[in-house]
Design an enzyme around this catalytic site. Structure first.
Site, mmCIF file in Angstrom:
data_model
loop_
_atom_site.group_PDB
_atom_site.id
_atom_site.type_symbol
_atom_site.label_atom_id
_atom_site.label_comp_id
_atom_site.label_asym_id
_atom_site.label_seq_id
_atom_site.Cartn_x
_atom_site.Cartn_y
_atom_site.Cartn_z
ATOM 1 N N VAL A 1 -61.441 -89.897 30.093
ATOM 2 C CA VAL A 1 -60.080 -89.057 30.238
ATOM 3 C C VAL A 1 -59.455 -89.005 29.243
ATOM 4 O O VAL A 1 -58.547 -88.026 29.009
ATOM 5 C CB VAL A 1 -59.419 -89.666 31.607
ATOM 6 C CG1 VAL A 1 -58.341 -88.753 32.308
ATOM 7 C CG2 VAL A 1 -60.447 -89.566 32.924
ATOM 8 N N GLU B 1 -50.901 -87.186 39.086
ATOM 9 C CA GLU B 1 -51.540 -85.957 39.587
ATOM 10 C C GLU B 1 -53.160 -86.146 39.639
ATOM 11 O O GLU B 1 -53.931 -86.038 40.294
ATOM 12 C CB GLU B 1 -51.422 -84.744 39.029
ATOM 13 C CG GLU B 1 -52.012 -83.568 39.427
ATOM 14 C CD GLU B 1 -51.528 -83.283 40.851
ATOM 15 O OE1 GLU B 1 -50.600 -82.931 41.267
ATOM 16 O OE2 GLU B 1 -52.389 -83.500 41.823
ATOM 17 N N ILE C 1 -57.769 -80.741 40.661
ATOM 18 C CA ILE C 1 -56.911 -80.162 41.784
ATOM 19 C C ILE C 1 -55.410 -80.446 41.854
ATOM 20 O O ILE C 1 -55.216 -81.769 41.980
ATOM 21 C CB ILE C 1 -57.623 -80.422 43.061
ATOM 22 C CG1 ILE C 1 -59.187 -80.250 43.304
ATOM 23 C CG2 ILE C 1 -56.943 -79.478 43.932
ATOM 24 C CD1 ILE C 1 -59.884 -80.271 44.460
ATOM 25 N N LYS D 1 -57.702 -92.839 47.142
ATOM 26 C CA LYS D 1 -57.223 -91.650 47.015
ATOM 27 C C LYS D 1 -56.509 -91.194 48.236
ATOM 28 O O LYS D 1 -55.385 -90.645 48.432
ATOM 29 C CB LYS D 1 -57.914 -90.484 46.633
ATOM 30 C CG LYS D 1 -58.620 -90.878 45.188
ATOM 31 C CD LYS D 1 -60.027 -89.951 44.976
ATOM 32 C CE LYS D 1 -60.573 -90.395 43.560
ATOM 33 N NZ LYS D 1 -61.766 -89.671 43.352
HETATM 34 N N1 HSE Z 1 -65.276 -91.567 40.332
HETATM 35 C C1 HSE Z 1 -64.461 -90.638 40.852
HETATM 36 C C2 HSE Z 1 -65.244 -89.567 41.637
HETATM 37 C C3 HSE Z 1 -63.761 -90.162 39.404
HETATM 38 O O1 HSE Z 1 -66.387 -89.661 41.574
HETATM 39 O O2 HSE Z 1 -64.644 -88.815 42.233
HETATM 40 C C4 HSE Z 1 -62.523 -89.164 39.922
HETATM 41 O O3 HSE Z 1 -61.714 -90.077 40.205
#
Ligand code: HSE
Length: 435
Positions: free
Chosen positions: A14, A127, A134, A203
């Site tokens: 990233v 974000e 997204i 998440k």
């Molecule tokens: N390992 C996470 C996924 C990366 O595959 O969604 C993105 O958060």
């Protein structure tokens, strides 16, 4: 044009993607944010041969970036929760705004970090922590700010969705697809986080906190992974008109809030059922707007960088005109978050898919249906398949009507106690995703 000075910590997937987007699109980003976005300091334990950084100062000690008085925005892209937390705290105490892609950090320590940020009059933007590229955080926190959010459901782990899609479409082996997801930079450093549901739980709790205005409660999220799913389940679900997806679900009702991540049968005509590969999608039901759907790449260097850069630009726009960025981490200030009760899983009601192996002899089916009915569970569909080669037991697939997990568990234990049934009944929840 004012320049805003940015320090980036971490130059992995990233970090290098963010460096690339910031440098490749520099003119466009400056025009849009009315600020020159200058990377002035990078903290990285080692160089990334795929990401030459030119004459930008590099420190091997990432804390040097937090201590650099010039840096106005510290971008934390090192991952993990121990060093990252210390780094973010040090940056906040030094009066810097923070941008992070670190969902574990926000999910597990967000309450204290947002409080600390408010005390120091800085903001944390994140974000990229949910659903990769997204802009779901911005959509929930700002675009849907006028709504009461009733529920949301999403495919929020790209690696898991990639694995399920490849298994279904190409009949590929689980381990083989996981190895490819790792090579493509989708998977977490510990891929168990992806396939056991921890990443999706991180998440989900962030989305729920923003949606319902509640503190983050990561330990309350129920998380079940995709490792027990078999190609047979995928095929039987299809016969019944469903696809299996790994879903995060947050629902707010009079009983409280449901927070759960698990494999789920979704009717095949639902848009979410058709989200494949590394793509993520989140369906949000708002009181005024009704259902809305957000779709895009859930992992990968540049999609995630897209979200990181948007956060940097939001901050830079304010800093360029001498204004203090204001938006609170979870949409409201920490003192205004409302604790809500979490609904115990035993009380969570969904329809169910059950797969069991039964002796092919008279009376077995009636015993199964009787034990389900004893718990008040009625059957929507029941299919008996031909036995696998060399096996005496036959697979039986049952689709039930809505039942609380507590009742379902009791019925399943009773069925497993029958001599004629194997003891490993597969139970998968069903979500119709209708409002
Ligand atoms: N390992 C996470 C996924 C990366 O595959 O969604 C993105 O958060």
């Amino acid at each position: 044009m004012k320049s805003v000075k940015i320090g980036i910590c971490g130059l992995g997937t990233v970090g290098s993607g963010t460096f690339k987007v910031l440098t490749d699109n520099a003119e466009l980003l400056a025009a849009r944010s009315q600020a020159e976005l200058c990377i002035t300091h990078i903290g990285a334990r080692r160089d990334n041969p795929d990401c030459p950084v030119g004459d930008v100062a590099v420190s091997r000690d990432i804390f040097e970036v937090a201590r650099d008085p010039e840096v106005e925005i510290l971008v934390e892209l090192i991952g993990g929760t121990s060093v990252a937390k210390e780094l973010v705290e040090e940056a906040i105490r030094a009066g810097k705004h923070v941008v992070t892609a670190n969902k574990a950090l926000i999910a597990e320590f967000g309450n204290e970090l947002f409080t600390l940020a408010e005390e120091h009059n800085v903001v944390i933007r994140y974000e990229a922590a949910v659903a990769g590229g997204i802009p779901i955080i911005k959509a929930l926190r700002e675009g849907l700010a006028g709504n009461r959010i009733q529920w949301l459901a999403g495919i929020i782990n790209g690696t898991g969705n990639f694995i399920l899609s490849e298994m279904r479409d190409k009949g590929r082996d689980f381990a083989d697809v996981l190895a490819e997801a790792q090579a493509l930079g989708y998977a977490e450093a510990d891929p168990a986080f992806d396939i056991e549901g921890t990443d999706a739980a991180h998440k989900l709790v962030i989305l729920a906190a923003i949606a319902f205005g509640m503190p983050l409660q990561f330990s309350e999220v129920f998380a079940e992974g995709i490792t027990r799913l078999t190609p047979q389940d995928v095929a039987y679900a299809e016969e019944l008109g469903y696809r299996i997806k790994h879903l995060g679900v947050a629902k707010h009702s009079a009983k409280g809030v449901e927070l759960r991540v698990h494999p789920t049968l979704i009717p095949e005509q639902q848009l979410l059922a058709n989200v494949n590969g590394v793509k993520n999608a989140v369906l949000v039901e708002g009181s005024a707007v009704g259902p809305t759907l957000y779709y895009g790449a859930g992992a990968g260097a540049e999609p995630t960088a897209s979200a990181v850069v948007a956060d940097i630009m939001d901050l830079a726009r304010d800093l360029a005109v001498g204004q203090q960025p204001q938006i609170a981490g979870l949409g409201v200030r920490c003192t205004e978050l409302q604790a809500l009760p979490i609904v115990p899983m035993a009380e969570v009601e969904t329809p169910w898919y059950l797969r069991l192996e039964a002796e092919d002899k008279p009376g077995v089916m009636s015993q199964v249906t009787r034990l389900l009915s004893a718990e008040g569970i009625s059957i929507e569909a029941l299919i008996q398949k031909a036995p696998h080669a060399g096996e005496t037991k036959v697979p039986v697939v049952v689709l039930t009507n809505t039942a609380a997990q507590g009742r379902l568990d009791k019925a399943v234990s009773a069925i497993e106690a029958l001599d004629s049934i194997s003891t490993d009944i597969m139970c998968i929840r069903v979500e119709t995703l209708n409002a």
